[in-house]
Structures are given as structure tokens and as C-alpha cells.
Design a protein around this motif. Structure first.
Motif, PDB file in Angstrom:
ATOM      1  N   ALA A 101       2.310   0.548  -0.716  1.00 21.51           N
ATOM      2  CA  ALA A 101       1.538   0.704  -1.960  1.00 21.51           C
ATOM      3  C   ALA A 101       1.910  -0.375  -2.977  1.00 21.51           C
ATOM      4  O   ALA A 101       1.028  -0.938  -3.638  1.00 21.51           O
ATOM      5  CB  ALA A 101       1.753   2.088  -2.553  1.00 21.51           C
ATOM      6  N   ARG A 104       0.286  -3.622  -1.732  1.00 17.97           N
ATOM      7  CA  ARG A 104      -1.174  -3.628  -1.951  1.00 17.97           C
ATOM      8  C   ARG A 104      -1.525  -3.779  -3.426  1.00 17.97           C
ATOM      9  O   ARG A 104      -2.482  -4.486  -3.774  1.00 17.97           O
ATOM     10  CB  ARG A 104      -1.793  -2.364  -1.373  1.00 17.97           C
ATOM     11  CG  ARG A 104      -1.855  -2.404   0.129  1.00 17.97           C
ATOM     12  CD  ARG A 104      -2.584  -1.226   0.672  1.00 17.97           C
ATOM     13  NE  ARG A 104      -2.891  -1.449   2.078  1.00 17.97           N
ATOM     14  CZ  ARG A 104      -3.417  -0.548   2.849  1.00 17.97           C
ATOM     15  NH1 ARG A 104      -3.722   0.642   2.383  1.00 17.97           N
ATOM     16  NH2 ARG A 104      -3.661  -0.822   4.109  1.00 17.97           N
ATOM     17  N   SER A 105      -0.770  -3.133  -4.287  1.00 16.40           N
ATOM     18  CA  SER A 105      -1.009  -3.254  -5.729  1.00 16.40           C
ATOM     19  C   SER A 105      -0.779  -4.693  -6.195  1.00 16.40           C
ATOM     20  O   SER A 105      -1.567  -5.242  -6.976  1.00 16.40           O
ATOM     21  CB  SER A 105      -0.079  -2.296  -6.481  1.00 16.40           C
ATOM     22  OG  SER A 105      -0.163  -2.509  -7.860  1.00 16.40           O
TER      23      SER A 105
END
Length: 167
Positions: A101, A104-105
Motif C-alpha cells: 500500500a 502504490r501510494s
């Protein structure tokens, strides 16, 4: 897509992307392809093994993706990193989902910056004083090399963990 076949053979490999004709489309297409490849190597890897060094250097899957997160931040967002070796270790409380996460951020934020860059020869818009920004072309080429190199490491580490191969 990562698949496992008896004997460790490859199946279901995703070929390199067919992108648009412009230089920017080709560079960004290959970078996104490699970003997804390395991220896929980490997703679904078993919990304890994803942190376990399988080679003498101490490299592990979770650490590779954590490192790439910091490289994206430094390259595209202008963030300063003072301990590059430390970036190869994920925080003790971060699991696979957390590190993926974060990556991806960061990639989304980097792509937002790139979306505003029409000229590959222009410097990246960065807020780091006293440090000249590289050109967009250089940054994209560097990230393709960096991500591709670590995707290769991730291929080997993932196969050592559970035999999964392929992109």
C-alpha cells in the motif's frame, strides 16, 4: 502474474507492454510494467519468509519493495533519504499489505508529478533546495533501471521462498 508449475517452470508470463509511440509513453509504460512486476512478487508471499534474507547480503522481498518506495520518493517527489541501507528494511510492524500500500501510494503520487511534465528534457518539479532536479527523461530511465534490477532480485527471492515464478 506469478504461477508455480511442477519443476518450477514458467507459465503465464506477462510480456512487456505495447505502448504508444511517443518516448514518454514508452518510458512510462515500461516503468509501470516493472512497478507492477515487483509489487506482484511481494503480494501473496508468505509472512515470515517475505522478511527473511535468502541471500548473504540480507536482502528480502519486503525490504526490496520498501527500498523502491524510498527511491520513488527521492527521485520524483524530491524527498531526502539519509540512510539508503536502512530503506532495505521494512518497519517491524508493517506486513505485506502495508508495504504494498505504501508503494502504490507513492507510485500514484509520482505519477501525479509525471502527469504534469510535458517536456522530458525539463527538470522534474521538486522542492528540495540546493539539489538540482534531474530531467524527467533521466528520472524515468533511472527508475526503469532501478526497478528492473530489483525486480530481478525479487524473482530469485520469491522462487527461493515458494517456487513461484513468472511475472
Amino acid at each position: 502474474m506469478i504461477t508455480t508449475t511442477p519443476g518450477g517452470g514458467r507459465r503465464g508470463d506477462t510480456p512487456p507492454p505495447r505502448t504508444g509511440g511517443s518516448e514518454a509513453e514508452v518510458l512510462r509504460g515500461f516503468l509501470d510494467y516493472l512497478r507492477e512486476s515487483v509489487s506482484a512478487k511481494v503480494r501473496g508471499a508468505p509472512g515470515p519468509e517475505v522478511r527473511t534474507a535468502k541471500v548473504p547480503s540480507g536482502t528480502n522481498l519486503l525490504g526490496l519493495l520498501n527500498h523502491l518506495t524510498f527511491v520513488e520518493r527521492a527521485t520524483f517527489l524530491g524527498e531526502r533519504v539519509t540512510d539508503w541501507q536502512g530503506t532495505f528494511r521494512a518497519a517491524p510492524g508493517d506486513g505485506v499489505a502495508d508495504v504494498v500500500a505504501h508503494y502504490r501510494s507513492t507510485v500514484a503520487r509520482a505519477n501525479d508529478v509525471l502527469d504534469g511534465c510535458a517536456d522530458l528534457g525539463a527538470p522534474l518539479p521538486r522542492s528540495r533546495p540546493n539539489s538540482p532536479a534531474p530531467s524527467v527523461r533521466w528520472a524515468l530511465t533511472h527508475m526503469i533501471e532501478e526497478t528492473g534490477r530489483h525486480a530481478g532480485h525479487a524473482d530469485i527471492l520469491r522462487e527461493l521462498i515458494d517456487g513461484a515464478t513468472g511475472r
